[in-house]
Scaffold this motif. Structure first.
Motif, short mmCIF file in Angstrom:
data_model
loop_
_atom_site.label_atom_id
_atom_site.label_comp_id
_atom_site.label_asym_id
_atom_site.label_seq_id
_atom_site.Cartn_x
_atom_site.Cartn_y
_atom_site.Cartn_z
N HIS A 53 15.20 -70.60 7.34
CA HIS A 53 15.18 -70.00 6.01
C HIS A 53 13.98 -69.07 5.84
O HIS A 53 14.02 -68.16 5.00
CB HIS A 53 15.16 -71.09 4.94
CG HIS A 53 16.51 -71.68 4.66
ND1 HIS A 53 17.35 -71.19 3.69
CD2 HIS A 53 17.16 -72.71 5.24
CE1 HIS A 53 18.47 -71.89 3.67
NE2 HIS A 53 18.38 -72.83 4.60
N ARG A 99 14.40 -65.12 6.08
CA ARG A 99 14.81 -64.25 4.97
C ARG A 99 13.63 -63.52 4.34
O ARG A 99 13.64 -62.28 4.23
CB ARG A 99 15.58 -65.06 3.93
CG ARG A 99 16.97 -65.46 4.42
CD ARG A 99 17.73 -66.27 3.40
NE ARG A 99 19.12 -66.49 3.81
CZ ARG A 99 19.99 -67.23 3.13
NH1 ARG A 99 19.61 -67.83 2.00
NH2 ARG A 99 21.23 -67.37 3.57
N ASP A 125 18.68 -79.09 4.08
CA ASP A 125 18.10 -78.29 3.00
C ASP A 125 16.61 -78.14 3.28
O ASP A 125 15.92 -79.12 3.51
CB ASP A 125 18.31 -79.03 1.67
CG ASP A 125 17.84 -78.22 0.47
OD1 ASP A 125 16.86 -77.47 0.61
OD2 ASP A 125 18.43 -78.35 -0.62
N PRO A 126 16.09 -76.91 3.27
CA PRO A 126 14.68 -76.73 3.65
C PRO A 126 13.69 -77.38 2.70
O PRO A 126 12.53 -77.63 3.09
CB PRO A 126 14.52 -75.20 3.65
CG PRO A 126 15.59 -74.71 2.75
CD PRO A 126 16.75 -75.64 2.94
N ALA A 160 21.66 -68.40 7.07
CA ALA A 160 20.67 -69.49 7.17
C ALA A 160 21.19 -70.79 6.56
O ALA A 160 20.98 -71.87 7.11
CB ALA A 160 19.37 -69.07 6.48
N SER A 161 21.87 -70.69 5.43
CA SER A 161 22.35 -71.91 4.75
C SER A 161 23.38 -72.65 5.59
O SER A 161 23.47 -73.88 5.53
CB SER A 161 22.95 -71.54 3.39
OG SER A 161 22.00 -70.92 2.56
N THR A 177 9.04 -71.43 -1.42
CA THR A 177 9.82 -70.62 -0.49
C THR A 177 9.29 -70.78 0.93
O THR A 177 8.09 -70.61 1.16
CB THR A 177 9.74 -69.13 -0.89
OG1 THR A 177 10.19 -68.98 -2.24
CG2 THR A 177 10.60 -68.29 0.03
N SER A 188 14.87 -76.18 9.70
CA SER A 188 15.52 -75.58 8.52
C SER A 188 14.58 -74.61 7.82
O SER A 188 14.99 -73.53 7.37
CB SER A 188 15.96 -76.67 7.55
OG SER A 188 16.90 -77.54 8.15
N ARG A 189 13.31 -74.96 7.74
CA ARG A 189 12.34 -74.09 7.08
C ARG A 189 12.05 -72.85 7.93
O ARG A 189 11.83 -71.76 7.38
CB ARG A 189 11.06 -74.86 6.78
CG ARG A 189 11.26 -75.98 5.76
CD ARG A 189 9.97 -76.66 5.37
NE ARG A 189 9.07 -75.78 4.63
CZ ARG A 189 9.20 -75.47 3.36
NH1 ARG A 189 10.21 -75.97 2.64
NH2 ARG A 189 8.32 -74.68 2.76
#
Length: 281
Positions: free
Chosen positions: A68, A71, A34-35, A27-28, A219, A64-65
């Motif tokens: 991420h 996960r 950056d989320p 994901a990164s 998160t 991005s969110r």
């Protein structure tokens, strides 16, 4: 009548699941931003080259969110399903093989069946408080009885097979028979139910996040994104729609894969379904 080969649906499900897992692991590297980084000049901006799925009300990249968010959603879904499968399998094989324990273990299973799973999850999280640990326990507790029932029925049939009787005749102990004779026979059913169960757990995790009882901010989590996008639905529908699409794709992938595995690992279920269809027609 279906056969036990790969089907197009299973192939699509496998590709979707592998793609989701790949995106979750990397994901990164895959996410464009950056989320948690805020780009206030772009808040509520629609999809663009810089922000493929637009930005939310704080200017954070929705794409991005979403990436991420894989996960916690997939990670928790797999962990919860694994815990439920382990507990249910142990209950099922013990109830089938150790007959004096059957009535007791099945009555415990019936007690858990009596409570609606999502209601039990809400009560558990209300008592323990929102956290990752409480989420795993809350969704894992109501999930194991279905495994226990299916495994017990499979194990009851297997314990009467000739190779199990032969193992007893040569002096094999209960643990040996359970490990090498019965467990391999029930694992296909457990794998199939688990694969289908991951999709439902993704929905439950998102539902608890929607209610504010799931994975807590900051998160990224799809259910939280969905509820946060509702107040600005008219101005920025891409926020909620992106979260809904991510949930739908995940559930679709694991459902198609689970159905394909059921067809491959348990061809007799296909014959039964086919006979029922012929009878109805």
């Amino acid at each position: 009548m279906q056969d036990s080969r790969f089907t197009p649906g299973m192939l699509i499900g496998l590709v979707l699941c592998l793609g989701l897992m790949f995106c979750a692991i990397f994901a990164s590297e895959i996410a464009p931003h950056d989320p948690d980084r805020q780009h206030l000049a772009h808040r509520l901006e629609g999809p663009s080259e810089e922000f493929p799925l637009g930005a939310d009300k704080l200017g954070r990249c929705v794409a991005s969110r979403i990436i991420h968010g894989l996960r916690p959603s997939l990670g928790l879904a797999v962990s919860i399903t694994a815990m439920a499968a382990l507990v249910g399998t142990l209950f099922g094989v013990c109830a089938a093989y150790f007959r004096p324990l059957d009535a007791l273990l099945m009555r415990i299973t019936d007690c858990f069946f009596a409570f609606p799973g999502f209601v039990m999850a809400l009560i558990t999280i209300s008592i323990m408080g929102p956290s990752t640990t409480s989420l795993v326990i809350a969704l894992g507790l109501p999930g194991w009885p279905k495994y226990a029932r299916v495994v017990r029925s499979k194990a009851l049939a297997l314990r009467e097979c000739g190779y199990v009787e032969a193992s007893r005749a040569i002096g094999a102990g209960p643990l040996y028979i359970l490990r090498y004779c019965i467990l391999p026979g029930v694992l296909p059913s457990v794998v199939t139910i688990s694969t289908l169960g991951i999709g439902s757990k993704v929905i439950h995790i998102a539902g608890l996040g929607f209610l504010g009882l799931g994975v807590q901010p900051p998160t990224p989590e799809w259910g939280t994104m969905l509820i946060k996008g509702i107040p600005v639905l008219e101005a920025a529908p891409h926020i909620s729609l992106s979260a809904m699409a991510a949930i739908s794709v995940s559930v679709l992938g694991f459902t198609l894969l689970g159905e394909g595995l059921r067809n491959m690992l348990d061809p007799r279920s296909n014959l039964s379904d086919w006979r029922k269809m012929q009878t109805v027609s």
